[in-house]
Design an enzyme around this catalytic site. Structure first.
Site, PDB file in Angstrom:
ATOM      1  N   GLY A  38       0.801  -1.222   0.000  1.00 19.33           N
ATOM      2  CA  GLY A  38       0.000   0.000   0.000  1.00 19.33           C
ATOM      3  C   GLY A  38       0.832   1.270   0.000  1.00 19.33           C
ATOM      4  O   GLY A  38       0.520   2.229  -0.711  1.00 19.33           O
ATOM      5  N   ASP A  59      10.285  -7.153  -1.247  1.00 22.71           N
ATOM      6  CA  ASP A  59       9.047  -7.600  -0.604  1.00 22.71           C
ATOM      7  C   ASP A  59       8.950  -9.107  -0.779  1.00 22.71           C
ATOM      8  O   ASP A  59       9.110  -9.603  -1.903  1.00 22.71           O
ATOM      9  CB  ASP A  59       7.833  -6.904  -1.275  1.00 22.71           C
ATOM     10  CG  ASP A  59       6.579  -6.987  -0.416  1.00 22.71           C
ATOM     11  OD1 ASP A  59       6.226  -8.103   0.025  1.00 22.71           O
ATOM     12  OD2 ASP A  59       5.950  -5.949  -0.187  1.00 22.71           O
ATOM     13  N   LYS A  83       5.033  -9.888  -5.528  1.00 19.04           N
ATOM     14  CA  LYS A  83       4.677  -8.466  -5.635  1.00 19.04           C
ATOM     15  C   LYS A  83       5.770  -7.652  -6.316  1.00 19.04           C
ATOM     16  O   LYS A  83       5.478  -6.723  -7.077  1.00 19.04           O
ATOM     17  CB  LYS A  83       4.425  -7.873  -4.241  1.00 19.04           C
ATOM     18  CG  LYS A  83       3.089  -8.256  -3.645  1.00 19.04           C
ATOM     19  CD  LYS A  83       2.870  -7.491  -2.345  1.00 19.04           C
ATOM     20  CE  LYS A  83       1.571  -7.940  -1.699  1.00 19.04           C
ATOM     21  NZ  LYS A  83       1.344  -7.261  -0.402  1.00 19.04           N
ATOM     22  N   ALA A 130       9.277  -5.975  13.188  1.00 21.99           N
ATOM     23  CA  ALA A 130      10.580  -6.644  13.066  1.00 21.99           C
ATOM     24  C   ALA A 130      11.372  -6.047  11.902  1.00 21.99           C
ATOM     25  O   ALA A 130      12.556  -5.694  12.050  1.00 21.99           O
ATOM     26  CB  ALA A 130      10.362  -8.146  12.862  1.00 21.99           C
ATOM     27  N   CYS A 170      16.348   8.301  16.238  1.00 22.54           N
ATOM     28  CA  CYS A 170      16.081   7.304  15.199  1.00 22.54           C
ATOM     29  C   CYS A 170      14.686   6.726  15.427  1.00 22.54           C
ATOM     30  O   CYS A 170      13.999   7.079  16.396  1.00 22.54           O
ATOM     31  CB  CYS A 170      17.149   6.210  15.211  1.00 22.54           C
ATOM     32  SG  CYS A 170      17.006   5.030  16.571  1.00 22.54           S
ATOM     33  N   CYS A 173      13.941   5.344  18.847  1.00 23.97           N
ATOM     34  CA  CYS A 173      13.663   6.303  19.923  1.00 23.97           C
ATOM     35  C   CYS A 173      12.155   6.528  20.059  1.00 23.97           C
ATOM     36  O   CYS A 173      11.658   6.846  21.129  1.00 23.97           O
ATOM     37  CB  CYS A 173      14.324   7.651  19.640  1.00 23.97           C
ATOM     38  SG  CYS A 173      16.109   7.653  19.638  1.00 23.97           S
ATOM     39  N   CYS A 185      -3.344  -4.708   9.015  1.00 23.30           N
ATOM     40  CA  CYS A 185      -4.484  -4.284   8.195  1.00 23.30           C
ATOM     41  C   CYS A 185      -5.470  -5.431   7.982  1.00 23.30           C
ATOM     42  O   CYS A 185      -6.660  -5.209   7.798  1.00 23.30           O
ATOM     43  CB  CYS A 185      -3.987  -3.768   6.851  1.00 23.30           C
ATOM     44  SG  CYS A 185      -3.010  -2.268   6.989  1.00 23.30           S
ATOM     45  N   CYS A 242      18.749   5.107  23.930  1.00 21.87           N
ATOM     46  CA  CYS A 242      18.312   4.272  22.802  1.00 21.87           C
ATOM     47  C   CYS A 242      19.401   3.248  22.463  1.00 21.87           C
ATOM     48  O   CYS A 242      20.568   3.609  22.288  1.00 21.87           O
ATOM     49  CB  CYS A 242      18.030   5.149  21.584  1.00 21.87           C
ATOM     50  SG  CYS A 242      17.671   4.215  20.085  1.00 21.87           S
TER      51      CYS A 242
HETATM   52 ZN   LIG Z   1      17.381   5.992  18.628  1.00 22.82          ZN
END
Ligand SMILES: [Zn+2]
Length: 249
Positions: A38, A59, A83, A130, A170, A173, A185, A242
């Protein structure tokens, strides 16, 4: 650029923000689009139309009937195909000047890192945490700008990160808890034009970066609510603790 290229891109070259120089930068650029559903579909379509010279699309999925309500780089005749193959055909038909590399894998580890290191900008258009965390790590490690997009139900978000170790923020964070409250979805639904809005914004930010301009959404989170036609922007704070972009040691 030859006359045909000058004509193809003329309406964009006219923009003071692009010009001939910016257009040549796009031609010499490489964008990696992770996920070509999408968000990645419209993002890749605009990058190809705008003349980004090299696109890598990755993908692992095949085209399913329920994708076609919103994944506009795919066609009904593509059902069952990978795809990336279907999307590459659409992109090449739109602009044969663009080189499109199609990877029918879930990019991870060394392959992901190599792909990110070779790209001038990365668009995260994936649909799971992930992959998002892996892509973010690779972008921070290599210092590659990351344009992140997400969409579910009637709400989406876009943010741009250009972090390095010790110089965030990033993506991590923003989302510290890996794998919590992941929604899909397929469970909650998603409004067709929402992914077009978010994917197009990702393309806009990527094109700004590739032409050498500042990306307006760097270190900012734009939240788009199509249920109420409301847009708001929040500043993203760096998290000194982080694990990805924090200080080493
Ligand atoms: Zn970070």
């Amino acid at each position: 650029m030859d006359d045909e290229q000058l004509l193809r891109y003329s309406r964009q070259i006219l923009l003071p923000q692009v010009g001939i120089e910016g257009q040549e930068r796009l031609r010499d650029s490489h964008a990696l689009v992770v996920g070509v559903g999408g968000l990645g579909g419209p993002a890749a379509l605009y990058l190809a139309a705008a003349g980004v010279g090299r696109l890598t699309i990755a993908d692992p999925d095949r085209v399913e009937l329920s994708n076609l309500q919103r994944q506009i780089a795919l066609r009904t005749a593509d059902l069952g195909r990978p795809k990336v193959e279907a999307a590459r055909a659409t992109l090449r038909a739109l602009n044969p000047l663009v080189e499109v590399r199609a990877l029918a894998d879930r990019l991870a580890g060394a392959a992901l890192r190599a792909c990110v290191a070779d790209a001038d900008v990365v668009l995260d258009a994936s649909d799971n945490f992930a992959t998002r965390f892996d892509v973010n790590c690779a972008c921070v490690d290599t210092g590659t700008p990351l344009v992140s997009g997400a969409a579910i139900r009637m709400e989406g978000q876009v943010a741009v990160f250009h972090a390095r170790r010790g110089a965030g923020p990033c993506y991590r964070c923003l989302y510290m808890e890996q794998g919590t409250e992941e929604e899909t979805c397929s469970e909650t639904g998603v409004f067709a034009p929402l992914v077009g809005v978010i994917g197009s914004l990702q393309a806009a930010e990527a094109l700004r970066i590739l032409t050498g301009a500042a990306a307006p959404l760097q270190d900012r989170l734009l939240v788009v609510d199509l249920a109420h036609a409301q847009w708001r922007t929040l500043r993203i704070a760096r998290d000194p603790g982080c694990p990805v972009c924090g200080e080493p040691g």
